[in-house]
Structures are given as structure tokens and as C-alpha cells.
Design an enzyme around this catalytic site. Sequence first.
Site: not given
Ligand code: IFM
Length: 475
Positions: A382, A89, A307, A178, A133, A305
Site C-alpha cells: 500500500e 490486492r 504513507y 496491518e 483486513h 505499507n
Molecule cells: O484505507 C487504509 C487501509 O485500509 C489500510 N492502510 C491505510 C489505508 C489509508 O488509511
Amino acid sequence: MSTAAHGNADYRDHGLEFPPGFVIGSATASYQIEGAANEDGRGPSIWDTFSHVSGNITDASTGDVADDHYHRMVEDLDLMKGLGLESYRFSMAWPRIQPTGSGAVEQRGLDFYGRLVDGLLERGIRPIATLYHWDLPQALEDAGGWPNRDTADRFADYARIAVEALGDRVHTWTTLNEPWCSSYLGYGSGAHAPGRTDGADALAAVHHLNLAHGLAVPIIRETATNDPDVSVTLNFHVARGSGATSPEAKRRIEGLANRVFTGPMLLGAYPEDVIADTAEVTDWSFVQDGDLELINQRIDVLGVNYYSTVTVEMWDGISPRQNADGHKDVGGSPWPGSRDVEFLVQDGPYTDMGWNIAPDGLEDLLVDLSEQFPDQPLMITENGAAFPDVVTDGRVHDAERVDYLNRHFTAAHRALQRGVDLRGYQVWSLLDNFEWGYGYSKRFGIVRVDYDTQERIVKDSGHWLSELIRTRRTP
Ligand code: IFM
């Protein structure tokens, strides 16, 4: 969201089998890796401008050189092949293709991405291309940026140009990455380019990003000749909290962060509660008749995405307000109309970003999305972690990143077991790279990059992922 409470509470399962067709790869983005900022006719983006302003980036760095991927693309393709990636990606830099964001097309920019896609296909790797992006051509920002409706039309033009060039061989087109960050961090908090701090502008940007997505989807479908998958990637906020006011705070944050995008894109309406919550900030008059029909397009895959989580309450107005929302605090707020939501410091362990490690949040999110949108296939576009790596005898033993990935692949597997239509998992990131406002101080790669020599070293996490892809089982 419900809390998953079953199985190994640590989410550290091994030997979990992933089904055929579940596509495992890795991800990057143009400004974070390419470098060559002034080559082959590329125009300036908002990130070039922003990163060159003193004080905006923690380590005072820029993406001018980054991983020099623009010149090392073949080496990086071979690296991907060596890892056995099934998919890659990447994003395309709009100002490489249209240096001023409208009008003239730079063929050398298109040729670069053509060579990248061909190189992926030659190596049997599925190309997943993101059109946006975050590197908005500076000329479009000068004309008003995303709060300006015209930017959505310019994006649609750019999408047509990109798909005319590559629409016979890209497998998946993603319109936006995002949009939460583009709008709220770019125009609300000011932590991201272009660094503006106006809540009304942030919400206008939300709408015009939604509109850009809606305009681009049919263009991609009618222009591409290989029947691609079309998608958008959102960074969902998973909000938690056990206080008396947590339900109200969760409603607000999940509304502003998640439903303000999924509502128009997938259901054809803005959530009424979000409009009410933001009434003092904007009257939403930027939404014109017919916009919601344009935005509400069928997509083949919803990119997720993820985290970490946030834990929220309403601020009582008395005690010192906690602000641990995981985003760089530069003074402005990325939460227009909800500045009275308090983001509590969460329990660890944490990554180097200070983000709590919560794989159960990923499982909950995937199950929740599949309940909200039962016919919508999902893809993790992500997930990954920053940790401060050390090179020992030419190796990087990044045990914490391996553990993080193990836990989150376990969470994804549990979601699959619970019936979620999850199509794949793209680890962030293939390479250490320019981590936006933090510059090169945070390393997310499964491959280490030495920024002095540009040497690449596959970390233990890269070997771990490679083994997972080879065996289809978590090592
Ligand atoms: O590095 C970023 C990415 O560009 C977009 N999503 C989160 C990642 C980590 O912060």
C-alpha cells in the site's frame, strides 16, 4: 534510520525504468468497497457494529453499500483490465465466508471470491488475497476478540477454508493486513472497531494476531496446490526526530509499531526492550511455551505499507503535549507503555489526512528493512494519498495525487538501485472507498466513485499509473 541524501531531493524523477517482474497494481479491502453487508448470508463484523454507533465515524456513514463492488465486480474487473493492472490486492471478508467466525461455511461468500479470482486470471491480473483486513466476525468479538487466544485458532480454521476453496489459483496469500491497526487502534485507542481502550488488551491482541499469522502460514502452504507466495503486510512507522530525547522515543515507537511484529515473525523473539517498556501494562503471560516457534515462519514476501513519517521526542511533562501521530484522536492511546512519547507536528506538504508527504521515508524504510532482513523479499502493498478531488467536465485532474505517486515511485526506484529486493508496488487505492473512522470524507482512489450513482471515473492518477505500467517507466 539513516536519511537518504542523494539525487533529486524532491523525488520527482521521470523516465525511471522498472524491471520486468516488478509487479505494479492496486489494492482495496473488503469492508471498504463491497457493500452488500446483509446479503448472501454474510454475518456482521466488528466494523458493521462500530460504524452503526453514532459518533464513531466522522460523516456518520457505514460500509453497508460502500462502492457496491459486490454487485459491480465485473465492471470493476473490466476497469482494472482497462488500466492494465498487473496485480490486484483485495481482502476476503471473514464473515462472508464464516458468518459467525467459526463452524458453518457460507458457500455463496466463497463463490463470490471464486468469481473475483477467476475474473482476474481471465484478464491476466495477478490475485493477491489478504485473509484479514479488519472485518472480524462480531461473534468472535463477543467471545473476547483478538485479546482472546481462541480467535487465533478460529483464524487458522478460516484460513484453511479459504485456501481449500481458492488455493489452486491465488498467486499470493497475505495473512494479515496491518495488525498494528487491528490491535492498537482497535483495542488501545478505540479509534477503530471494536473501539476498546485497554493497553493490556491491545498487547494481548498483538500476540494473538502474531499467533494467527504463524498458525495460518503452514496451513496455507500445505493446503494450496499452486505453490503460492505467502506473506504478511505491516504498516511500518518511520520515526524521526532531532531532539535530545528523540533516539529514546524512536526506539520505543519503532519497537511497539514495527519490531513487536517483525521480531516474532521473522526472528522468533519479542524484543526485550518492548517487553520492558510495557511492563507496567502487562506481564506478557499470554505468550505460551512454543508460541514463538509457531509464529516464526518463513514468508516469501514481506508486505510494506507506507504513507508518511512521525517525528518524536519524549514529552517533558510541562509544555502542551503534541499528539500528531497521524491517527484519529478519540481519547485513548495506541501506544501502551509509551504515552509519554510526544508526536511533533511535522513540516508539510500534507495530504488530506494531514499526513506529511515524505517519500524519503519510504526509501529509508525499504533500505532499512533489507539491511535488517537481508534475505527477505519486499513488496509495497500500500502507498497512496487522499486529496479532495473535483470533477471538471467528467475528469478528475488530481495533480497532487499524481505528484505523490511520482515521488513515491521515485523512492521505490532509488531503493531498487540501492539493492533492495523489492518485488512490486500496489497503489492504495483502486477506488475511493470507506476510509474507516473518516467514512467517505477522504478519497484515496485512482478511480473516483460517485457515491450517489456509483459511477466510476478514472482520475488523472489512474491514467498516470496505467501509462507507467504500459511503458515500465515513470511518466
Ligand atoms: O484505507 C487504509 C487501509 O485500509 C489500510 N492502510 C491505510 C489505508 C489509508 O488509511
